[in-house]
Write an enzyme that holds these catalytic residues in place. Structure first.
Site, mmCIF file in Angstrom:
data_model
loop_
_atom_site.group_PDB
_atom_site.id
_atom_site.type_symbol
_atom_site.label_atom_id
_atom_site.label_comp_id
_atom_site.label_asym_id
_atom_site.label_seq_id
_atom_site.Cartn_x
_atom_site.Cartn_y
_atom_site.Cartn_z
ATOM 1 N N CYS A 1 41.259 -6.277 -3.319
ATOM 2 C CA CYS A 1 41.970 -7.537 -3.569
ATOM 3 C C CYS A 1 42.118 -7.792 -5.075
ATOM 4 C CB CYS A 1 41.196 -8.708 -2.985
ATOM 5 S SG CYS A 1 40.833 -8.516 -1.247
ATOM 6 N N GLY B 1 36.038 -10.341 -2.507
ATOM 7 C CA GLY B 1 34.637 -10.146 -2.133
ATOM 8 C C GLY B 1 34.446 -10.392 -0.645
ATOM 9 N N HIS C 1 28.049 29.613 8.568
ATOM 10 C CA HIS C 1 27.106 28.808 9.349
ATOM 11 C C HIS C 1 27.805 27.767 10.220
ATOM 12 C CE1 HIS C 1 23.749 30.679 7.351
ATOM 13 N NE2 HIS C 1 24.340 30.464 6.190
ATOM 14 N N LYS D 1 41.973 1.088 -5.497
ATOM 15 C CA LYS D 1 41.605 1.780 -6.736
ATOM 16 C C LYS D 1 40.140 1.554 -7.050
ATOM 17 C CE LYS D 1 42.060 4.070 -10.513
ATOM 18 N NZ LYS D 1 41.959 5.525 -10.333
HETATM 19 O O1 M6R Z 1 35.651 3.410 -10.211
HETATM 20 P P1 M6R Z 1 34.726 4.427 -9.580
HETATM 21 O O2 M6R Z 1 34.745 5.733 -10.294
HETATM 22 O O3 M6R Z 1 33.338 3.898 -9.407
HETATM 23 O O4 M6R Z 1 35.329 4.682 -8.139
HETATM 24 C C1 M6R Z 1 34.668 5.495 -7.230
HETATM 25 C C2 M6R Z 1 35.559 5.898 -6.106
HETATM 26 O O5 M6R Z 1 35.986 4.774 -5.381
HETATM 27 C C3 M6R Z 1 36.785 6.660 -6.601
HETATM 28 O O6 M6R Z 1 36.417 7.788 -7.331
HETATM 29 C C4 M6R Z 1 37.671 7.106 -5.414
HETATM 30 O O7 M6R Z 1 37.005 8.055 -4.649
HETATM 31 C C5 M6R Z 1 39.001 7.623 -5.925
HETATM 32 N N1 M6R Z 1 40.049 7.092 -5.123
HETATM 33 C C6 M6R Z 1 39.107 9.102 -5.916
HETATM 34 O O8 M6R Z 1 40.357 9.584 -6.240
#
Ligand code: M6R
Length: 612
Positions: free
Chosen positions: A2, A100, A507, A607
């Site tokens: 959000c 949140g 495996h 994101k």
């Molecule tokens: O902002 P962050 O690096 O903590 O985010 C972690 C993950 O949410 C982030 O890397 C996510 O897996 C991406 N979409 C990968 O491309």
């Protein structure tokens, strides 16, 4: 996840709210909405499911006009994406937007129902609007009503509140969900991230957990959890509005893949002096802390976790220090053993990932003696503010949901860290440091070379057109790179992709292999290449179509069933994983184009995952 934007100005706020929502799109959302206080002191609202363009269409039919308003992009958690569940929510004169999760919302909802409130959505957020409306019956001001209500909320919130009875102020509050105030010339604003406000200001106040702010056109007051008025610094952001344009590229992801040579250069800048790694780049106290540590624990999510896994191999192999790596959502709910003299490293592009923040908080409770280091791409993030040491990757804004340049710059940061710790613990000598430094200095050029394979990979991507499943293989650090390649492919092309250490194939996963299952392997000429070649033979003899990325000394034969791409010249232990990431990023990008997916905003993804 959000997004929030709001503002109080001396002109119609709707265009700003709309453009701000567009700048928040990259975070991931499934509905959006705007509310303003009109000249007649009424709340006027528009909400729409789907893209912001749908909201825009509604605004053409019924425009909103007011000098104060709040707006929201919603990523559904409680209740499906629908107009009714979209924010802002309204209760009489009160309207709110919320990021949140309110964990005790069922109890609060039941209490509000007994007081006569009717609910029009399935969200947890609507209870906040009704609770504030109810609190207004006994509170003298909107600020004190919000202060009263947030004390009853369990969970996390970034909150924007307006009231048609107080048409000159926005109340903002945060706990566990980022919220900033933009200090502008024509007004003051709130947002969940800087991107939405860059057209108005580069001056930001980063609220701390439990802060509540009262924002007027010419005045900002902030109160802490004890309702004491406090000062928070104004930070000047160096992100330029132009940096969030696609420029000549078709997608942000493509732009960000091609920005990697510069992002790596920027991350290395002033971190190496006279061919020596500056340990102080990790913070004033870093040398003392690094000398004392005996263990490393890395915690991260998604792509950042994959970067941590590469670093585990490096820490144990090169700087000879035991290292564990774990996904944050598991770590935070276990009762792990956290030994004294552990350096607890969080890796995060955004610095706002809820699981990673909570994992760090729980680690601090488990063992107060540990030191924490955050490697992050966002200055002033929540994570960096609660860490002892901070190292900023200078990748620049990453808008594409799929992480690319943040991953390779995290690896550069980890390489500098491995070298710093090794030097201070005498496990790395001058020659080894020199080798690492020379490799790092060559990296921008090597990444540029790897990017030249773009058109070859574009042709290759066509073979994935009808595929629904794929395997990625690697050994050693290349296993982590295979994981990252598989994550990229599934995220943006929706093709099922799994990564395995190549030795693990026999495996179990080998049962999956047939002519419909493409297998992608990462095969640099390292000490595991002979073993990997045997694994590839096992796959080949079961009829799979294979794609192998090698370097000039790997010497793997191209066959009808096995397309071999030479990525680059022979590489060192540090540079190889970074370089082999590039063709995998390009592959997933081009496969997504072939599949016709929304590359920058893949379905269901956000994101920055700021809720659990
Ligand atoms: O902002 P962050 O690096 O903590 O985010 C972690 C993950 O949410 C982030 O890397 C996510 O897996 C991406 N979409 C990968 O491309």
């Amino acid at each position: 996840m959000c997004g929030i934007i709001g503002g109080v100005t001396n002109q119609n706020i709707t265009p700003l709210l709309l453009s701000g929502l567009k700048n928040l799109e990259y975070r991931g959302y499934d509905s959006s909405g705007i509310v303003v206080i009109s000249d007649k002191r009424l709340l006027e609202r528009q909400r729409s499911v789907g893209r912001i363009a749908n909201l825009e269409k509604k605004l053409i039919i019924k425009n909103l006009h007011g000098e104060i308003g709040i707006a929201h992009t919603r990523w559904a958690t409680h209740g499906k994406p629908s107009d009714e569940n979209a924010h802002p929510h309204i209760s009489n004169s009160i309207s709110i937007v919320h990021n949140g999760i309110i964990e005790n919302y069922v109890n609060l909802k039941n209490q509000l129902i007994t007081k006569g409130y009717e609910f029009t959505s399935d969200t947890d957020s609507e209870i906040i609007a009704h609770s504030i409306d109810f609190a207004m019956k006994t509170c003298k001001s909107l600020t004190s009503a919000v202060q009263k209500v947030v004390k009853t909320l369990e969970g996390s919130y970034g909150l924007g509140v307006i009231s048609s009875n107080f048409p000159n102020k926005i109340i903002a509050a945060r706990k566990g969900s980022p919220l900033i105030i933009g200090v502008g010339k024509k007004g003051n604003y709130i947002s969940s991230d800087q991107m939405a406000l860059l057209s108005e200001t580069n001056k930001f106040i980063f609220l701390e957990d439990h802060d509540i702010a009262e924002i007027k056109i010419d005045q900002i007051k902030i109160f802490d959890m004890n309702s004491n008025q406090v000062e928070r610094p104004i930070v000047i952001s160096n992100i330029k509005a132009g940096e969030v344009d696609k420029g000549k590229y078709s997608h942000f992801m493509q732009k960000e893949i091609f920005e990697q040579p510069q992002a790596i250069r920027d991350t290395l800048e002033s971190r190496i002096t006279n061919d020596k790694v500056n340990c102080s780049a990790f913070g004033h106290n870093a040398e003392k802390i690094f000398k004392s540590i005996k263990h490393i624990q890395i915690v991260a999510c998604g792509t950042s976790f994959n970067a941590g896994l590469v670093a585990k191999y490096w820490f144990e192999d090169i700087s000879k220090i035991p290292c564990n790596v774990e996904v944050a959502s598991e770590y935070r709910y276990r009762r792990p053993i956290l030994l004294d003299k552990t350096l607890f490293i969080t890796l995060s592009q955004s610095g706002e990932t809820a699981d990673t923040i909570e994992a760090l908080k729980s680690a601090k409770k488990l063992n107060r003696s540990i030191n924490s280091l955050c490697i992050c791409n966002a200055a002033e993030s929540s994570l960096s503010r609660i860490s002892d040491l901070v190292f900023l990757t200078h990748a620049g804004p990453e808008i594409g949901v799929a992480s690319t340049k943040s991953f390779t710059t995290q690896l550069v940061a980890m390489a500098l860290l491995v070298c710093s710790i090794g030097k201070l613990k005498n496990t790395i000598d001058v020659d080894s440091e020199n080798l690492i430094v020379q490799g790092l200095k060559k990296l921008p050029g090597l990444v540029n070379d790897a990017l030249l394979s773009d058109s070859a990979i574009k042709s290759l991507a066509k073979s994935f057109k009808d595929k629904t499943s794929s395997l990625f293989l690697g050994r050693g650090t290349m296993y982590a790179i295979a994981l990252e390649g598989a994550l990229k492919l599934k995220e943006i092309s929706y093709i099922h992709a799994e990564a395995y250490p190549a030795g693990e194939l026999k495996h179990g996963p080998i049962a999956l292999i047939d002519e419909d299952m493409p297998v992608v392997a990462v095969a640099p000429n390292d000490e595991l290449l002979v073993k990997l070649k045997s694994n590839l033979n096992e796959v080949k003899s079961r009829g799979s179509q294979m794609i192998v990325f090698e370097d000039e000394k790997s010497n793997i034969k191209s066959l009808d069933s096995m397309k071999v791409f030479q990525v680059t010249s022979n590489l060192g232990r540090i540079t190889a994983p970074i370089i082999f990431t590039i063709p995998l990023q390009l592959l997933s990008y081009h496969v997504a184009l072939v599949k016709g997916t929304d590359v920058d905003k893949p379905r269901n993804l956000a994101k920055s995952v700021t809720v659990e």
